[in-house]
Design a protein around this motif. Structure first.
Motif, PDB file in Angstrom:
ATOM      1  N   SER A  67      24.529  16.055 -23.900  1.00  0.00           N
ATOM      2  CA  SER A  67      25.277  17.193 -23.316  1.00  0.00           C
ATOM      3  C   SER A  67      24.550  18.360 -23.071  1.00  0.00           C
ATOM      4  O   SER A  67      23.410  18.480 -23.700  1.00  0.00           O
ATOM      5  CB  SER A  67      26.545  17.618 -24.205  1.00  0.00           C
ATOM      6  OG  SER A  67      26.239  18.202 -25.553  1.00  0.00           O
ATOM      7  N   TRP A  68      24.972  19.140 -22.295  1.00  0.00           N
ATOM      8  CA  TRP A  68      24.540  20.465 -21.875  1.00  0.00           C
ATOM      9  C   TRP A  68      24.174  21.609 -23.186  1.00  0.00           C
ATOM     10  O   TRP A  68      23.147  22.117 -23.280  1.00  0.00           O
ATOM     11  CB  TRP A  68      24.788  21.157 -20.837  1.00  0.00           C
ATOM     12  CG  TRP A  68      24.638  20.520 -19.542  1.00  0.00           C
ATOM     13  CD1 TRP A  68      25.461  19.979 -18.657  1.00  0.00           C
ATOM     14  CD2 TRP A  68      23.305  20.619 -18.731  1.00  0.00           C
ATOM     15  NE1 TRP A  68      25.017  19.428 -17.585  1.00  0.00           N
ATOM     16  CE2 TRP A  68      23.673  19.835 -17.535  1.00  0.00           C
ATOM     17  CE3 TRP A  68      22.053  21.159 -19.120  1.00  0.00           C
ATOM     18  CZ2 TRP A  68      22.664  19.549 -16.517  1.00  0.00           C
ATOM     19  CZ3 TRP A  68      21.065  20.929 -18.080  1.00  0.00           C
ATOM     20  CH2 TRP A  68      21.373  20.190 -16.969  1.00  0.00           C
ATOM     21  N   ASP A  69      25.006  21.490 -24.093  1.00  0.00           N
ATOM     22  CA  ASP A  69      24.989  22.108 -25.225  1.00  0.00           C
ATOM     23  C   ASP A  69      24.246  21.513 -26.423  1.00  0.00           C
ATOM     24  O   ASP A  69      24.436  22.236 -27.453  1.00  0.00           O
ATOM     25  CB  ASP A  69      26.514  22.913 -25.581  1.00  0.00           C
ATOM     26  CG  ASP A  69      27.474  21.634 -25.862  1.00  0.00           C
ATOM     27  OD1 ASP A  69      26.886  20.432 -25.860  1.00  0.00           O
ATOM     28  OD2 ASP A  69      28.407  22.010 -26.201  1.00  0.00           O
ATOM     29  N   ASN A  70      23.803  20.556 -26.102  1.00  0.00           N
ATOM     30  CA  ASN A  70      23.059  19.840 -27.467  1.00  0.00           C
ATOM     31  C   ASN A  70      21.927  20.666 -27.856  1.00  0.00           C
ATOM     32  O   ASN A  70      20.880  21.170 -27.086  1.00  0.00           O
ATOM     33  CB  ASN A  70      22.340  18.444 -26.774  1.00  0.00           C
ATOM     34  CG  ASN A  70      21.683  17.469 -27.791  1.00  0.00           C
ATOM     35  OD1 ASN A  70      20.670  18.089 -28.154  1.00  0.00           O
ATOM     36  ND2 ASN A  70      22.190  16.581 -28.502  1.00  0.00           N
ATOM     37  N   PHE A  96      13.008  30.419 -19.476  1.00  0.00           N
ATOM     38  CA  PHE A  96      14.006  30.000 -20.726  1.00  0.00           C
ATOM     39  C   PHE A  96      15.073  29.895 -20.347  1.00  0.00           C
ATOM     40  O   PHE A  96      15.978  30.970 -19.948  1.00  0.00           O
ATOM     41  CB  PHE A  96      13.480  30.930 -21.957  1.00  0.00           C
ATOM     42  CG  PHE A  96      12.051  30.919 -22.555  1.00  0.00           C
ATOM     43  CD1 PHE A  96      12.099  30.133 -23.690  1.00  0.00           C
ATOM     44  CD2 PHE A  96      11.019  31.426 -21.864  1.00  0.00           C
ATOM     45  CE1 PHE A  96      10.664  30.050 -24.285  1.00  0.00           C
ATOM     46  CE2 PHE A  96       9.763  31.389 -22.484  1.00  0.00           C
ATOM     47  CZ  PHE A  96       9.475  30.662 -23.553  1.00  0.00           C
ATOM     48  N   ARG A  97      15.949  28.662 -20.609  1.00  0.00           N
ATOM     49  CA  ARG A  97      17.382  28.928 -20.317  1.00  0.00           C
ATOM     50  C   ARG A  97      18.175  29.402 -21.585  1.00  0.00           C
ATOM     51  O   ARG A  97      18.137  28.959 -22.544  1.00  0.00           O
ATOM     52  CB  ARG A  97      17.641  27.324 -19.905  1.00  0.00           C
ATOM     53  CG  ARG A  97      16.899  26.988 -19.051  1.00  0.00           C
ATOM     54  CD  ARG A  97      17.126  27.265 -17.457  1.00  0.00           C
ATOM     55  NE  ARG A  97      16.427  26.849 -16.423  1.00  0.00           N
ATOM     56  CZ  ARG A  97      16.681  27.126 -15.244  1.00  0.00           C
ATOM     57  NH1 ARG A  97      17.665  27.856 -14.879  1.00  0.00           N
ATOM     58  NH2 ARG A  97      15.797  26.349 -14.378  1.00  0.00           N
ATOM     59  N   ASN A  98      19.125  30.045 -21.029  1.00  0.00           N
ATOM     60  CA  ASN A  98      20.170  30.524 -21.991  1.00  0.00           C
ATOM     61  C   ASN A  98      21.484  29.883 -21.527  1.00  0.00           C
ATOM     62  O   ASN A  98      21.748  29.018 -20.840  1.00  0.00           O
ATOM     63  CB  ASN A  98      20.022  31.838 -22.164  1.00  0.00           C
ATOM     64  CG  ASN A  98      20.485  32.621 -20.775  1.00  0.00           C
ATOM     65  OD1 ASN A  98      21.102  32.119 -20.030  1.00  0.00           O
ATOM     66  ND2 ASN A  98      20.261  33.905 -20.778  1.00  0.00           N
ATOM     67  N   SER A  99      22.404  30.293 -22.400  1.00  0.00           N
ATOM     68  CA  SER A  99      23.835  29.651 -22.155  1.00  0.00           C
ATOM     69  C   SER A  99      24.324  29.978 -20.752  1.00  0.00           C
ATOM     70  O   SER A  99      25.151  29.352 -20.363  1.00  0.00           O
ATOM     71  CB  SER A  99      24.782  30.113 -23.331  1.00  0.00           C
ATOM     72  OG  SER A  99      24.952  31.477 -23.139  1.00  0.00           O
ATOM     73  N   LEU A 100      24.120  31.180 -20.296  1.00  0.00           N
ATOM     74  CA  LEU A 100      24.493  31.473 -18.949  1.00  0.00           C
ATOM     75  C   LEU A 100      23.808  30.648 -17.804  1.00  0.00           C
ATOM     76  O   LEU A 100      24.315  30.133 -16.669  1.00  0.00           O
ATOM     77  CB  LEU A 100      24.101  33.029 -18.642  1.00  0.00           C
ATOM     78  CG  LEU A 100      24.520  33.617 -17.404  1.00  0.00           C
ATOM     79  CD1 LEU A 100      26.073  33.380 -17.157  1.00  0.00           C
ATOM     80  CD2 LEU A 100      24.249  34.973 -17.119  1.00  0.00           C
ATOM     81  N   ALA A 101      22.359  30.506 -18.054  1.00  0.00           N
ATOM     82  CA  ALA A 101      21.690  29.788 -17.232  1.00  0.00           C
ATOM     83  C   ALA A 101      21.989  27.982 -17.327  1.00  0.00           C
ATOM     84  O   ALA A 101      21.431  27.092 -16.483  1.00  0.00           O
ATOM     85  CB  ALA A 101      20.077  29.891 -17.239  1.00  0.00           C
TER      86      ALA A 101
END
Length: 196
Positions: free
Chosen positions: A169-172, A191-196
């Motif tokens: 999943s994306w939140d892994n 760097f990807r954060n929860s928004l990106a």
């Protein structure tokens, strides 16, 4: 007297979500049919866009109570030659056609980029739909995008290598750690954060 003098500019709030989405859909010509074909439902779109209004700086220009133009800056980090910089990722740049040519977007852009600079964000990035338009506004091209389409039958299957492939999943957490490590050693990577 210019009608634009009566317009109000402010940061969007969660209560503006419906107008924000309507302007995005109109500008980028996204129909309900196209959204449904990709599996998106209206509530899911609202849910995915809601965090933008909470975590990004989204400036809007209002004619009375009607949102007529918007400009968003997402806070991200980027690796540039092994140094991590705070950057602003520009998106949701939209104006209804009857309001174009009045300098509204230029005003929003200057205000948004000034705020970004004051917050210590070193660079502003965007993926333009029109390179000449943004070049005219002072933006420059820093990279080209190259895409490759690889069919599953083109992936080698008889290679002996340790490990395995699995969908997560994306939140892994491990996925985010892997991407953060990749970004830390890759020039130009966000760097990807929860928004990106």
């Amino acid at each position: 007297m210019n009608a634009a003098e009566h317009y109000k500019t402010r940061y969007l709030e969660p209560k503006d979500l419906d107008q924000y989405n309507a302007l995005l859909r109109y500008t980028f010509q996204v129909t309900e049919e196209e959204l449904n074909a990709t599996g998106w439902k209206d509530d899911e779109i609202k849910q995915s866009k809601f965090p933008v209004l909470e975590r990004a700086d989204v400036l809007g220009c209002f004619d009375g109570d009607a949102l007529v133009s918007q400009f968003a800056v997402y806070p991200l980090k980027m690796n540039i030659y092994d140094t991590v910089y705070h950057v602003g990722f520009v998106t949701s740049v939209c104006t209804y056609p009857e309001y174009t040519g009045q300098g509204i977007m230029k005003k929003l852009m200057i205000q948004g980029l000034t705020q970004m600079h004051e917050e210590g964000k070193s660079f502003a990035l965007l993926y333009p739909y029109s390179i000449p338009l943004y070049h005219h506004l002072g933006w420059e091209i820093v990279s080209n995008k190259i895409s490759f389409n690889i069919k599953d039958r083109q992936i080698p299957t008889k290679v002996k290598a340790p490990g395995y492939v699995r969908r997560v999943s994306w939140d892994n957490t491990e996925f985010h750690e892997l991407h953060s490590h990749f970004a830390s050693i890759t020039h130009g990577c966000l760097f990807r954060n929860s928004l990106a």
